[in-house]
Design a protein around this motif. Structure first.
Motif: not given
Lengths: 342, 342
Positions: A63, A65, A82, A86, A95-100, A111, A114, A118-119
């Motif tokens: 995907n 991601i 970050l 990006e 694409h970048v998915i961020v988690c804190q 995190n 998740t 989201a694979r």
DNA sequence: GTGAAAGCGCTAACAT
DNA sequence: ATGTTAGCGCTTTCAC
């Protein structure tokens, strides 16, 4: 009147051809006659056809991601990192998915869950301060998800890493102070169990050794906040044989040292040189402005992302790579100028 | 030995039942016998089965991904906002994809294309300073993707917005200075064509009016950087009828004003009060520390995300909503204390 | 040069 | 209570 976005099927029906022809025509497959290709492509453009990334992902099992876990977003260093990530990701259509994690071990575990759900096809992590168990990181690897650590690396997991060169950053800064005339340089550090502290201390010691300056353990203090920097500096600066230089853990500590020096009416940098670390915003807000080491957050982010994408795209290459990002010296006003080079 | 992650099919085969039974059992469907349910669930847990989010998305046409476009990530306000968005999204099982426009119109267009391609189910935008054409935003709406603007809102597009209350933030700060004895308050602002400047100025004027203080246009200056703050303050503070208070555009400008006051040996806050805006890091680094208005970035992010998710989950509700986030007064050391309340 | 059909993983009508 | 089938949008053999 159909609903929902335009699909290949819609195009096929409208053009009285099969979906496979449409699919091929869209990719300029030479099997398809130039006329058909043109017809389909024109139609697609005209009706703003957009391939369904979801369907694609399902087929390819990819995907594009990338997941990123940082301890804190509202932080100069991490948001810079970050930003760098990006940049590279966008270039290569990821694409970048961020988690804190918010420095919270349990949140960090969530995190990770998740991101597995989201694979994502790879994860970049700077671990939380409270993390001491690494099972969740291992789970990523067990799911065949490549992982790269950056900055706050996890030594318990065998994977690639990108770190800031604390050793030579410190060495360079201390060397600079020596070259500009400092003879007694104090070293203010974070607690010594941290990797970062050890590396910095070694840089400090080696610089002294290189120039045959004596090491005075009493000049090495634990101080990594503005307040501690202020207190310890005030103390040490009133001793008989006061230091003429300070290598601080970060810019906050350095600003505390500066405050102490100013209160004691010592001239900065003429009587006391001060070096911060990080090039955070505060280093330009003090008066005089702090000399410091830039940790090049963008560069850290870029390199980490590049390492990860390379690993994703060449999974057969299993070699370990560690990148060390050189810091860069920023001389402002709390250190003297170098004497003219010969 | 199979490859790739465990699927429903694998479970079905292993357990000698059909995939639909597995699917139903996993969702605790009462049609399925308790024994079968338990068997499947145990198996799933034991083998760490994770549903394939991609396949799910393809079916439901919903991927639970939210796109966010910010001008700059390495910025105290925006990273705080993102942080707030993350919090809400995580709660409701959405993911956040970040894009930065880097204040570049063309890059912003690309960001939008990316998000459309990724088929995000909603977008949160704070627009770049260089954006004057809104076709790309409109394209999102044309693709049935809900859009919410925050902070740097786009007045050319009809959709929901979340903004910081610049008017009453300024009003409150100015009122505070009046209440603590200021009689002549200068106003340092950004160029007046910006929405934000107009709102702030109105807040300033209304506060003066409420307390029947005269408005002196010569006290209103364009200054929105540290340097300009310093220069204009130095100028204005040496005039015969010097102001006893400053309402600055942001904390940087305020720090410049402070510098000027200190150089002129004016006591802060006794002779000159100073108010910043934003509660950025610098406001705690000056000496004395700046009184300022917190823009509550977290809150902006949370509210914007909540608004968006509501819109996504209730698409039939087409009413427009605008949220105004109240700022919060932070009194530090550049303003005097309030007299005792009666 | 083009079409038909299968399949990626999952769910939900529609059987039985 | 469980199985069968079709379909989400797309690609890719395999036919013709």
């Amino acid at each position: 009147m159909k609903k929902g976005p335009l699909t290949i099927k819609d195009i096929a029906k409208d053009l009285n051809i099969s979906t496979s022809t449409v699919s091929r025509a869209l990719k300029d497959n030479p099997d398809i006659s130039p006329e058909t290709r043109k017809m389909v492509q024109d139609y697609a453009k005209k009706h703003k056809y957009k391939p369904n990334a979801l369907a694609l992902s399902l087929r390819t099992q990819r995907n594009n991601i990338i997941g990123v876990i940082v301890p804190e977003l509202a932080n100069h260093f991490f948001s810079g990192v970050l930003s760098g990530m990006e940049t590279i990701a966008e270039d290569k259509d990821y694409h970048v998915i961020v988690c804190q994690s918010s420095e919270d071990y349990n949140r960090e575990i969530r995190n990770v869950q998740t991101l597995i759900k989201a694979r994502v096809c790879g994860v970049l992590i700077s671990q939380s301060k409270t993390t001491t168990n690494y099972d969740h990181f291992q789970e990523l690897l067990d799911n065949d998800i490549p992982v790269i650590f950056f900055d706050r690396i996890c030594t318990g997991i065998d994977t690639d890493k990108v770190v800031v060169d604390d050793y030579s950053g410190t060495f360079t800064a201390v060397e600079y102070m020596i070259k500009t005339g400092c003879k007694r340089i104090a070293f203010f550090t974070a607690p010594m169990h941290l990797e970062i502290s050890k590396n910095r201390k070694n840089g400090y010691l080696d610089a002294l050794r290189k120039y045959h300056l004596p090491v005075d353990e009493s000049l090495i203090r634990i101080a990594d906040t503005k307040l501690l920097g202020y207190e310890k500096a005030k103390e040490i600066l009133q001793e008989p044989n006061r230091p003429d230089g300070f290598m601080a853990m970060n810019d906050y500590t350095a600003s505390g040292v500066l405050l102490a020096a100013k209160e004691l009416k010592l001239k900065v940098p003429d009587e006391v040189s001060i070096f911060g670390f990080s090039n955070s915003n505060i280093s330009q807000d003090t008066d005089p402005m702090l000399s410091t080491m830039d940790q090049r957050p963008m560069e850290v982010g870029k390199q980490a992302m590049e390492l990860l994408l390379e690993k994703i795209e060449n999974p057969e290459n299993t070699s370990r790579k560690n990148k060390i990002i050189k810091t860069s010296l920023i001389v402002r006003q709390t250190t003297r100028s170098l004497p003219e080079e010969l």
